[in-house]
Every structure is written in C-alpha cells, then in structure tokens.
Enzyme design. Structure first.
Site, mmCIF file in Angstrom:
data_model
loop_
_atom_site.group_PDB
_atom_site.id
_atom_site.type_symbol
_atom_site.label_atom_id
_atom_site.label_comp_id
_atom_site.label_asym_id
_atom_site.label_seq_id
_atom_site.Cartn_x
_atom_site.Cartn_y
_atom_site.Cartn_z
ATOM 1 N N ASN A 1 25.010 15.352 28.603
ATOM 2 C CA ASN A 1 23.667 15.651 28.111
ATOM 3 C C ASN A 1 23.182 16.862 28.908
ATOM 4 O O ASN A 1 22.803 16.724 30.061
ATOM 5 C CB ASN A 1 22.758 14.434 28.331
ATOM 6 C CG ASN A 1 21.310 14.722 28.013
ATOM 7 O OD1 ASN A 1 20.982 15.752 27.434
ATOM 8 N ND2 ASN A 1 20.431 13.792 28.386
ATOM 9 N N LYS B 1 20.584 18.571 28.498
ATOM 10 C CA LYS B 1 19.116 18.672 28.606
ATOM 11 C C LYS B 1 18.699 20.125 28.339
ATOM 12 O O LYS B 1 19.326 20.785 27.506
ATOM 13 C CB LYS B 1 18.658 18.146 29.966
ATOM 14 C CG LYS B 1 19.209 16.740 30.234
ATOM 15 C CD LYS B 1 18.588 16.051 31.400
ATOM 16 C CE LYS B 1 19.214 14.669 31.558
ATOM 17 N NZ LYS B 1 18.608 13.891 32.634
ATOM 18 N N GLY C 1 18.992 11.715 37.543
ATOM 19 C CA GLY C 1 18.765 12.962 38.260
ATOM 20 C C GLY C 1 18.337 12.790 39.707
ATOM 21 O O GLY C 1 17.919 13.728 40.362
ATOM 22 N N GLU D 1 20.304 3.531 30.898
ATOM 23 C CA GLU D 1 20.016 4.507 31.944
ATOM 24 C C GLU D 1 18.751 4.098 32.695
ATOM 25 O O GLU D 1 17.637 4.363 32.226
ATOM 26 C CB GLU D 1 19.770 5.889 31.337
ATOM 27 C CG GLU D 1 20.932 6.417 30.522
ATOM 28 C CD GLU D 1 20.817 7.924 30.304
ATOM 29 O OE1 GLU D 1 21.664 8.646 30.823
ATOM 30 O OE2 GLU D 1 19.863 8.358 29.644
ATOM 31 N N SER E 1 22.897 9.593 37.330
ATOM 32 C CA SER E 1 23.607 10.108 38.503
ATOM 33 C C SER E 1 25.096 9.750 38.532
ATOM 34 O O SER E 1 25.665 9.518 39.598
ATOM 35 C CB SER E 1 22.915 9.648 39.792
ATOM 36 O OG SER E 1 21.577 10.132 39.842
ATOM 37 N N GLU F 1 13.422 10.594 28.975
ATOM 38 C CA GLU F 1 12.616 11.817 29.134
ATOM 39 C C GLU F 1 11.819 12.115 27.869
ATOM 40 O O GLU F 1 10.709 12.641 27.941
ATOM 41 C CB GLU F 1 13.530 12.992 29.532
ATOM 42 C CG GLU F 1 14.007 12.830 30.980
ATOM 43 C CD GLU F 1 15.291 13.556 31.331
ATOM 44 O OE1 GLU F 1 15.778 14.365 30.521
ATOM 45 O OE2 GLU F 1 15.820 13.286 32.435
ATOM 46 N N HIS G 1 15.976 8.946 24.583
ATOM 47 C CA HIS G 1 16.159 9.195 26.020
ATOM 48 C C HIS G 1 14.830 8.988 26.742
ATOM 49 O O HIS G 1 13.770 9.311 26.211
ATOM 50 C CB HIS G 1 16.673 10.625 26.232
ATOM 51 C CG HIS G 1 17.138 10.875 27.623
ATOM 52 N ND1 HIS G 1 16.263 11.095 28.656
ATOM 53 C CD2 HIS G 1 18.376 10.880 28.172
ATOM 54 C CE1 HIS G 1 16.950 11.250 29.778
ATOM 55 N NE2 HIS G 1 18.240 11.129 29.515
HETATM 56 P P1 PGA Z 1 21.855 12.488 35.327
HETATM 57 O O1 PGA Z 1 21.184 12.314 33.869
HETATM 58 O O2 PGA Z 1 23.322 12.265 35.151
HETATM 59 O O3 PGA Z 1 21.532 13.907 35.712
HETATM 60 O O4 PGA Z 1 21.231 11.484 36.215
HETATM 61 C C1 PGA Z 1 21.619 11.316 32.991
HETATM 62 C C2 PGA Z 1 20.809 11.367 31.716
HETATM 63 O O5 PGA Z 1 19.588 11.513 31.790
HETATM 64 O O6 PGA Z 1 21.362 11.262 30.602
#
Ligand code: PGA
Length: 248
Positions: A10, A12, A169, A163, A209, A95, A93
């Site tokens: 992803n 982003k 992140g 997640e 992560s 976010e 997601h």
């Molecule tokens: P990350 O993000 O691996 O940077 O923690 C995962 C995600 O939000 O899909």
C-alpha cells in the site's frame, strides 16, 4: 487448508514516475510462482504506468467510489480503475475511516462497487489503542469487519486485512498472541455469519509495521494468510524480503 498467501503493498500518498523502477523490481521478484500472490496498490496517478512497468503483475488502487458514475468531484469509479488496468482495490483503510469519516456501511458499499466493476477487494479493519486497552479489540473488530463486507462474500475475489491502528506506521507490531487471537476470532465470526467454507477459504492479512525482519514470524501463524504492507512496500529492497518470507 491451502489458502494462497497474499502480500499486498500500500503505497499510500507516495510515488511518482521516477519510482516505477521499484514496481518493476518488485514484480520480477514476485514472478517465481510459489503459491504466493503479490500486488502493489499505488496512487491513482501511477496505476496505468505501473501496469506498463510490470506486465502481468497485479496493480491495485487504494480507494474507490461507491457509485458507478455521477457528480462526485475528485472521486474515482471502479470502471475507471479497471480501465487503466487496476485489478484490486483497498477499501475501509483506517486512514480513510479517520480522515474521510468513512463508515462500515460506506466501506461495504465501496466493496460492492469494486466487485461489480470487476475489481477484487481488500477490506480493512482494526482497532484503536483505546479500544485495545479497554479489552474490547476482538469484539469491536469482528463487528466492524462483518459490517464492512460486501453483499456477496466470495473469498476468491476478496481478502480481509486486520490492521491495528496503533501498529500502522509506528514500528510497533501487535503481539504474536494478539494477532493469532484476532485472526482466529475473525475467521470464527466469518464462519458463523457466512458459513464454514467461506471462512476456511478467506485470506486474512495482517498489517501494521510489517517488515522483512518480522514477516516470517507473522506468516508462520495458522490464520495469517499474508500481509498488507505500507512503508516497507515502497522499495524492492524492503518489500522483496517480505515476499520471500511468504514463499517459505
Ligand atoms: P505500515 O502501513 O506497514 O507502514 O505500518 C500498513 C498499512 O497501513 O496498510
């Protein structure tokens, strides 16, 4: 149970044309057929070029509108994504839920639209730190994912991504025992709502992560069928070790 592993990147809001070499390198590493599916979900602006940079490799998007067309300034339909070669899309997601106030019902509607438009979907769920600390993570996430699924729950066309929001992140990965508990609980709830066969075939990815260093431990768990990877999917150097961990 022979579920194929799925490792999805992803990107982003990262990536411009000069980053497409990473997609090519990732696609080459993913080529060796070993029972693992690999995809990268890039920004809308890169989809068409990413498809061209990695023929035969699965490129996806990170959001889709619930309507097939209409007066929706700035939005993208499933047909538009499919038209430029996307094959899969992430919906729900955390976010998007947080920054765009997307609800479970919105997520389900987007998943329906994606499937109707010929795209596969990754439907996301995950709890906040507050919910986890209150001891309500399992119940909250199970309710959230069931309410976020499309009308037709077909494991051949979709995957679930668990997640935990506090692990995204942040460099903090959930405790292995918590991941195992959550994935098993999601599968049990799926069995209850959608039948044993659907539950047995559904891929449940972990996200938050994931890195080359922790992927093998996650993938060794019975109910972890791959990963949704943010930061570590941006370069082949970081993403390929995760793909390799899924193959082993
Ligand atoms: P990350 O993000 O691996 O940077 O923690 C995962 C995600 O939000 O899909």
């Amino acid at each position: 149970m022979a579920r194929r592993m799925l490792v999805a990147g992803n990107w982003k809001m990262h990536g411009v044309r000069s980053d497409l070499g990473e997609i090519t390198a990732i696609s080459m590493a993913a080529e060796t057929e070993n029972g693992t599916d690999v995809a990268v979900c890039v920004p809308f602006t890169l989809i068409e070029r990413a498809v061209a940079a990695a023929p035969g490799f699965v490129i996806g998007a990170q959001d889709v509108h619930a309507s097939a067309k209409g007066a929706h300034t700035g939005d993208i339909s499933a047909a538009m994504l499919a038209d430029v070669g996307a094959e899969i899309v992430i919906v729900g997601h955390s976010e998007r839920r947080a920054a765009h106030h997307e609800t479970n019902a919105d997520t389900a509607a987007k998943a329906d639209a994606a499937l109707a438009g010929g795209l596969d979907v990754i439907v996301c769920c995950g709890e906040s730190l507050e919910v986890r600390e209150a001891g309500k993570a399992v119940a909250t996430v199970c309710d959230q994912i069931i309410a976020s699924l499309p009308g037709t729950v077909d494991p051949a066309r979709m995957a679930i991504a668990y997640e935990p929001i506090w692990a995204i992140g942040t460099g903090k990965v959930a405790q292995p025992s918590d991941v195992a508990e959550m994935h098993a609980a999601i599968r049990a709830r799926l069995a209850k709502e959608h039948g044993d066969e659907t539950a047995a075939n559904m891929r449940i990815l972990y996200g938050g992560s994931v890195k080359g260093e922790n992927a093998a431990e996650l993938f060794a768990m019975e109910d972890v069928d791959g990963a949704l990877v943010g930061g570590a999917s941006l370069t082949a150097a970081q993403f390929v070790p995760i793909i390799d961990a899924a193959k082993n």
